[in-house]
Design a protein around this motif. Sequence first.
Motif, PDB file in Angstrom:
ATOM      1  N   VAL A  31      -1.489   2.120  -1.117  1.00  0.00           N
ATOM      2  CA  VAL A  31      -0.681   0.982  -1.555  1.00  0.00           C
ATOM      3  C   VAL A  31      -1.356   0.198  -2.673  1.00  0.00           C
ATOM      4  O   VAL A  31      -0.784   0.014  -3.743  1.00  0.00           O
ATOM      5  N   LEU A  32      -2.565  -0.282  -2.438  1.00  0.00           N
ATOM      6  CA  LEU A  32      -3.204  -1.208  -3.375  1.00  0.00           C
ATOM      7  C   LEU A  32      -3.638  -0.547  -4.681  1.00  0.00           C
ATOM      8  O   LEU A  32      -3.393  -1.096  -5.763  1.00  0.00           O
ATOM      9  N   ILE A  33      -4.263   0.611  -4.612  1.00  0.00           N
ATOM     10  CA  ILE A  33      -4.678   1.305  -5.831  1.00  0.00           C
ATOM     11  C   ILE A  33      -3.451   1.824  -6.594  1.00  0.00           C
ATOM     12  O   ILE A  33      -3.378   1.638  -7.810  1.00  0.00           O
ATOM     13  N   PRO A  34      -2.454   2.425  -5.927  1.00  0.00           N
ATOM     14  CA  PRO A  34      -1.242   2.809  -6.664  1.00  0.00           C
ATOM     15  C   PRO A  34      -0.537   1.625  -7.348  1.00  0.00           C
ATOM     16  O   PRO A  34       0.048   1.785  -8.415  1.00  0.00           O
ATOM     17  N   LYS A  35      -0.630   0.430  -6.762  1.00  0.00           N
ATOM     18  CA  LYS A  35      -0.041  -0.751  -7.405  1.00  0.00           C
ATOM     19  C   LYS A  35      -0.750  -1.042  -8.722  1.00  0.00           C
ATOM     20  O   LYS A  35      -0.105  -1.334  -9.740  1.00  0.00           O
TER      21      LYS A  35
END
Length: 124
Positions: A31-35
């Motif tokens: 979630v966080l890195i793909p964002k």
Amino acid sequence: MSKQEETHNAKGPHGLGDPDDRTLRIVEKEVLIPKIMRDRAKMEKCVPEVEEFTKCCSSSNVLMAYSCRKQNAAMQDCQTRWYKDEVFKEECKEIYLKERREFRLTGIPKKHRHKETENATNST
């Protein structure tokens, strides 16, 4: 050093985790890195495609889903190319780890840190 002190120190200076720990939780990976990847692709890597899609949408109003298919496809293709780029993915992971480390060291969320730090992160 007591067991309690060891446990406290392992959690970092603010009890937010070890700043030097580079392991990632599932939510960070999925979630966080793909964002970060999406945001950077949109704002840095696919600027012409995003601009064309935005221009098309603003002039098409109600029919934008139909009228802007070509521009949307070009924008999605550009973003997908960057999502698949391993070097780009690694850069975004390093940005995330740097931001997380700063948070764990200072206890201050990124949005409240000095603007200079944010600009330095965005320029990489």
